[in-house]
Design a protein around this motif. Structure first.
Motif: not given
Length: 467
Positions: A39-42, A252-256, A271-278
């Motif tokens: 999986e590509e990591h952003i 809507d803060v959880k929406g893509g 789900a793709q966002v690193p914890d530090a940037h949620v």
């Protein structure tokens, strides 16, 4: 690890008689991608805010020609596809969610059919309706669409893929371990729409009819109606893919959201966002828009990409526990396909194009005087000056559609409501008007009845004495 698991899984899947070879190979491909961990990591630093060229503001679109023949020619290039695989279980309904009654006795599906009928009648066009079912909704939907047999529109149904749930500890398909009923299987998310459209033969059928674009939307989004301006823009600019986005609110803060990444437009999901940037992702300062899941996609492009097996959307692992067994289902989302299409864009549309009914609180909004129904279209009441809808929180007593409807003699007037919070055993009479901020809390074990004709403005009600 993948090396040990895959051969056993492949062998077990080969022996499953319930699904087609195409479904088997699609499933194996998904699992092998998941196991390989490629999986590509952003990379957060490479994320850029898309420009207006990439996410086009709706109000900059040119109006399509008023000419009847020109409009008919545009519409004849379009098919409408509704995602109809979901059950109404969260709202306490059995069967497809699209048959919940929304307004005036009409279901979601009734409204969709009426909308397309009135379009085709007005312009003499032939826009067909496709319903993508899952094995959960297929049989019921076939019975339901019989009622439209005299309708002037072509209605097609097809099924999305059926994949086996994987038993987590052994990594084997659950049906091969003896779970042969429906619970052994799952539909792999709406990202599966592209191969399923192709495998069902519906894609080639649409192409043979001269269709160029398909407008895809969730069947429970009442705002997802055919828009001539968008269709006209896509055909002229030859955009292969368009995702409708709309400004985020705090709900809507959880929406893509859409981002520019390495020169392409891409969907970024929480789900793709690193914890530090949620927290940054959830803020409405940096990421101002979110995906409505209204998608416009070029049919020839779908065919090209499916044939090349090029649609490798991010995998969403969805672990569940069913009958005490830990299982895994791997899913994909249709919005994530945006980065594989040429000249893909977002379209920043008015909030009115996003009116989903996910819970009974949403149903209360669309059944109220905040909306009217004309030709199958749900239109917002111009008497409401606030551009955003009231926030409504109903307690668990209102969660199921049946109990929700039973607790209202009639749906209250909410044109001037800011927020409503209801908890406990509350019942509403008829002709009630709610304004400003209203909180109604029934004490434990007490039934609280709001009388007919009550007008509640900026009230906090904890018992009869407060009325």
């Amino acid at each position: 690890m993948a090396d040990e698991k895959l051969p056993k899984l492949r062998e077990a899947v080969a022996g499953l008689g319930q699904i087609s070879d195409k479904e088997k190979s699609g499933f194996i491909s998904l699992v092998s991608r998941y196991l390989s961990g490629d999986e590509e990591h952003i990379e957060w630093a490479k994320i850029h805010t898309p420009t207006d060229e990439v996410v086009v503001p709706y109000d900059t679109l040119e109006s399509p020609p008023e000419d009847l023949e020109a409009t008919k020619a545009l519409l004849n290039k379009l098919a409408v596809l509704k995602l109809n695989g979901g059950l109404g279980t969260t709202m306490g309904c059995t069967g497809p969610k699209s048959v919940i009654e929304v307004r005036n006795g009409f279901t979601f599906l009734d409204l969709i059919v009426i909308q397309i009928e009135s379009l085709n009648k007005k312009y003499g066009s032939n826009v067909p309706l496709l319903l993508m079912n899952s094995f959960n909704t297929h049989d019921d939907t076939l019975k339901i669409v019989e009622k439209y047999s005299n309708s002037s529109i072509e209605i097609h149904t097809f099924n999305q893929s059926q994949y086996p749930r994987v038993v987590a500890d052994e990594f084997l398909p659950w049906p091969s371990k003896g779970k042969t009923d429906k619970d052994g299987w799952y539909p792999p998310g709406h990202g599966d729409i592209f191969p399923s459209l192709m495998n069902s033969g519906k894609l080639d059928l649409l192409l043979s009819q001269g269709k160029e674009y398909v407008f895809i939307a969730n069947s429970d989004n009442l705002g997802a109606i055919v828009d001539m301006k968008i269709l006209n823009h896509l055909i002229h600019k030859q955009n292969e893919y368009c995702m409708e986005v709309t400004p985020k609110t705090l709900a809507d803060v959880k929406g893509g959201t859409l981002i520019s990444y390495e020169g392409r437009v891409q969907l970024l999901e929480i789900a793709q966002v690193p914890d530090a940037h949620v927290d940054e992702f959830k803020s409405i300062e940096k990421f101002k828009i979110f995906n409505t899941n209204n998608l416009w996609v070029n049919l020839k492009a779908i065919k090209r990409l499916v044939e090349a097996d090029a649609l490798k959307m991010e995998i969403i692992p969805n672990p569940k526990e069913v009958d005490g067994v830990k299982v895994l289902q791997l899913e994909t989302a249709a919005g994530a396909a945006i980065r594989f299409f040429d000249h893909a864009i977002g379209m920043n549309v008015p909030r009115s194009r996003f009116l989903p009914v996910k819970a009974t609180s949403d149903l209360q909004l669309v059944q109220s005087d905040l909306y009217t129904l004309v030709d199958g279209f749900v239109t917002r009441n111009s008497a409401r000056t606030n551009p955003s809808n009231p926030s409504i929180e109903l307690g668990p007593e209102f969660k199921k559609v049946g109990s929700f409807l039973g607790r209202f003699k009639s749906i209250p007037s909410i044109v001037e409501l800011d927020s409503l919070k209801v908890s406990g055993d509350v019942w509403f009479g008829s002709g009630i008007v709610l304004k400003g901020k209203v909180t109604i809390t029934a004490k434990p074990g007490v039934k609280l009845e709001i009388p007919d004709g009550a007008v509640l403005e900026n009230k906090d009600i904890n018992g009869v004495e407060d009325l």
